[in-house]
Design a protein around this motif. Structure first.
Motif, PDB file in Angstrom:
ATOM      1  N   SER A  62       1.571  -9.629 -61.360  1.00 55.82           N
ATOM      2  CA  SER A  62       2.306 -10.651 -62.115  1.00 55.82           C
ATOM      3  C   SER A  62       1.492 -11.922 -62.326  1.00 55.82           C
ATOM      4  CB  SER A  62       3.616 -10.989 -61.390  1.00 55.82           C
ATOM      5  OG  SER A  62       3.360 -11.480 -60.094  1.00 55.82           O
ATOM      6  N   SER A  63       0.205 -11.866 -62.013  1.00 54.94           N
ATOM      7  CA  SER A  63      -0.659 -13.029 -62.230  1.00 54.94           C
ATOM      8  C   SER A  63      -2.098 -12.547 -62.397  1.00 54.94           C
ATOM      9  CB  SER A  63      -0.576 -13.990 -61.038  1.00 54.94           C
ATOM     10  OG  SER A  63      -1.219 -13.425 -59.908  1.00 54.94           O
ATOM     11  N   PRO A  64      -2.949 -13.359 -63.002  1.00 55.16           N
ATOM     12  CA  PRO A  64      -4.360 -12.981 -63.110  1.00 55.16           C
ATOM     13  C   PRO A  64      -5.010 -12.709 -61.754  1.00 55.16           C
ATOM     14  CG  PRO A  64      -3.884 -14.809 -64.587  1.00 55.16           C
ATOM     15  CD  PRO A  64      -2.657 -14.601 -63.742  1.00 55.16           C
ATOM     16  N   ARG A  65      -4.611 -13.455 -60.741  1.00 54.70           N
ATOM     17  CA  ARG A  65      -5.162 -13.221 -59.406  1.00 54.70           C
ATOM     18  C   ARG A  65      -4.809 -11.829 -58.916  1.00 54.70           C
ATOM     19  NH1 ARG A  65      -3.415 -15.548 -53.685  1.00 54.70           N
ATOM     20  NH2 ARG A  65      -5.238 -14.887 -52.530  1.00 54.70           N
ATOM     21  N   GLN A  66      -3.556 -11.416 -59.082  1.00 59.47           N
ATOM     22  CA  GLN A  66      -3.146 -10.078 -58.653  1.00 59.47           C
ATOM     23  C   GLN A  66      -3.819  -9.005 -59.500  1.00 59.47           C
ATOM     24  OE1 GLN A  66       1.139  -9.901 -58.589  1.00 59.47           O
ATOM     25  NE2 GLN A  66       1.300 -11.590 -57.121  1.00 59.47           N
ATOM     26  N   GLU A  67      -3.964  -9.240 -60.796  1.00 57.02           N
ATOM     27  CA  GLU A  67      -4.562  -8.247 -61.690  1.00 57.02           C
ATOM     28  C   GLU A  67      -5.974  -7.861 -61.267  1.00 57.02           C
ATOM     29  OE1 GLU A  67      -4.245  -9.892 -65.622  1.00 57.02           O
ATOM     30  OE2 GLU A  67      -2.083  -9.525 -65.705  1.00 57.02           O
ATOM     31  N   LYS A  68      -6.719  -8.803 -60.701  1.00 55.99           N
ATOM     32  CA  LYS A  68      -8.102  -8.474 -60.339  1.00 55.99           C
ATOM     33  C   LYS A  68      -8.187  -7.504 -59.158  1.00 55.99           C
ATOM     34  CE  LYS A  68      -9.219 -12.554 -57.591  1.00 55.99           C
ATOM     35  NZ  LYS A  68     -10.058 -13.735 -57.500  1.00 55.99           N
ATOM     36  N   TYR A  69      -7.081  -7.269 -58.455  1.00 54.43           N
ATOM     37  CA  TYR A  69      -7.081  -6.327 -57.336  1.00 54.43           C
ATOM     38  C   TYR A  69      -6.596  -4.934 -57.722  1.00 54.43           C
ATOM     39  CZ  TYR A  69      -8.198 -10.310 -54.497  1.00 54.43           C
ATOM     40  OH  TYR A  69      -8.831 -11.410 -53.984  1.00 54.43           O
ATOM     41  N   ILE A  70      -6.149  -4.762 -58.944  1.00 53.67           N
ATOM     42  CA  ILE A  70      -5.734  -3.429 -59.397  1.00 53.67           C
ATOM     43  C   ILE A  70      -6.949  -2.508 -59.315  1.00 53.67           C
ATOM     44  CG2 ILE A  70      -4.912  -2.053 -61.349  1.00 53.67           C
ATOM     45  CD1 ILE A  70      -3.407  -4.599 -62.282  1.00 53.67           C
ATOM     46  N   GLY A  71      -6.818  -1.408 -58.606  1.00 51.92           N
ATOM     47  CA  GLY A  71      -7.905  -0.448 -58.472  1.00 51.92           C
ATOM     48  C   GLY A  71      -8.918  -0.808 -57.401  1.00 51.92           C
ATOM     49  N   ASP A  72      -8.748  -1.935 -56.767  1.00 53.67           N
ATOM     50  CA  ASP A  72      -9.685  -2.357 -55.732  1.00 53.67           C
ATOM     51  C   ASP A  72      -8.908  -2.963 -54.570  1.00 53.67           C
ATOM     52  OD1 ASP A  72     -12.120  -2.745 -54.487  1.00 53.67           O
ATOM     53  OD2 ASP A  72     -12.535  -4.626 -55.529  1.00 53.67           O
ATOM     54  N   GLN A  73      -7.911  -2.240 -54.116  1.00 56.89           N
ATOM     55  CA  GLN A  73      -7.002  -2.729 -53.084  1.00 56.89           C
ATOM     56  C   GLN A  73      -7.719  -3.060 -51.779  1.00 56.89           C
ATOM     57  OE1 GLN A  73      -3.490  -2.816 -53.847  1.00 56.89           O
ATOM     58  NE2 GLN A  73      -4.025  -2.113 -55.874  1.00 56.89           N
ATOM     59  N   ALA A  74      -8.836  -2.366 -51.500  1.00 49.99           N
ATOM     60  CA  ALA A  74      -9.509  -2.531 -50.211  1.00 49.99           C
ATOM     61  C   ALA A  74     -10.996  -2.829 -50.378  1.00 49.99           C
ATOM     62  CB  ALA A  74      -9.305  -1.288 -49.356  1.00 49.99           C
ATOM     63  N   GLY A  75     -11.362  -3.473 -51.466  1.00 47.99           N
ATOM     64  CA  GLY A  75     -12.754  -3.877 -51.642  1.00 47.99           C
ATOM     65  C   GLY A  75     -13.738  -2.731 -51.744  1.00 47.99           C
ATOM     66  N   GLY A  76     -13.316  -1.608 -52.335  1.00 49.06           N
ATOM     67  CA  GLY A  76     -14.199  -0.466 -52.523  1.00 49.06           C
ATOM     68  C   GLY A  76     -14.163   0.558 -51.392  1.00 49.06           C
ATOM     69  N   ARG A  77     -13.418   0.279 -50.360  1.00 47.15           N
ATOM     70  CA  ARG A  77     -13.258   1.238 -49.263  1.00 47.15           C
ATOM     71  C   ARG A  77     -12.038   2.110 -49.529  1.00 47.15           C
ATOM     72  NH1 ARG A  77     -15.889   0.254 -44.264  1.00 47.15           N
ATOM     73  NH2 ARG A  77     -14.276   1.588 -43.399  1.00 47.15           N
TER      74      ARG A  77
END
Length: 130
Positions: A62-77
């Motif tokens: 619901s925000s640009p900040r949240q959008e950047k974590y889509i698909g990268d919930q755990a930093g590539g792990r």
């Protein structure tokens, strides 16, 4: 004290696309899909079939900040570990349904495992523990 993990949030781009992936590709059950007018969002919960109690809240960004974590919930792990009682059955079914495995099956001291990604790229282990 008796505690358990009830829900894990996974940030998604679109509710309906996420529901389709989890129910059609992974065979999860849709537990709840309720519109929350006071927040203008949906409460969407899915869970793997079986006796486990932990479910996933599909939380639309619901925000640009949240959008950047889509698909990268755990930093590539690997973020989530889906335990199965029949690795070969589920690996074959997921492959037929188009689930993308980024690491092939391997046998390790703890069991058999392969890494797949969800529709946005978040990594999961499909694992059958020994």
């Amino acid at each position: 004290m008796n505690q358990s993990l009830a829900l894990v949030s996974v940030v998604v781009r679109d509710y309906d696309d996420a529901i389709a992936f989890y129910t059609q590709k992974l065979g999860f059950e849709l537990v709840d899909d309720t519109y929350q007018p006071e927040q203008d969002k949906r409460w969407v919960v899915v869970k793997p079939k079986g006796e486990g109690q932990t479910s996933i809240l599909l939380a639309k960004a619901s925000s640009p900040r949240q959008e950047k974590y889509i698909g990268d919930q755990a930093g590539g792990r690997v973020f989530l570990f889906l335990q199965t009682d029949d690795f070969a059955r589920d690996f074959d079914a997921y492959t037929r349904r188009g689930v993308h495995f980024v690491r092939p099956p391997k046998h390790a001291s703890y069991g058999t495992v392969a890494v797949f990604e969800d529709l946005y790229g978040t990594l999961w282990d499909l694992v059958q523990f020994t």
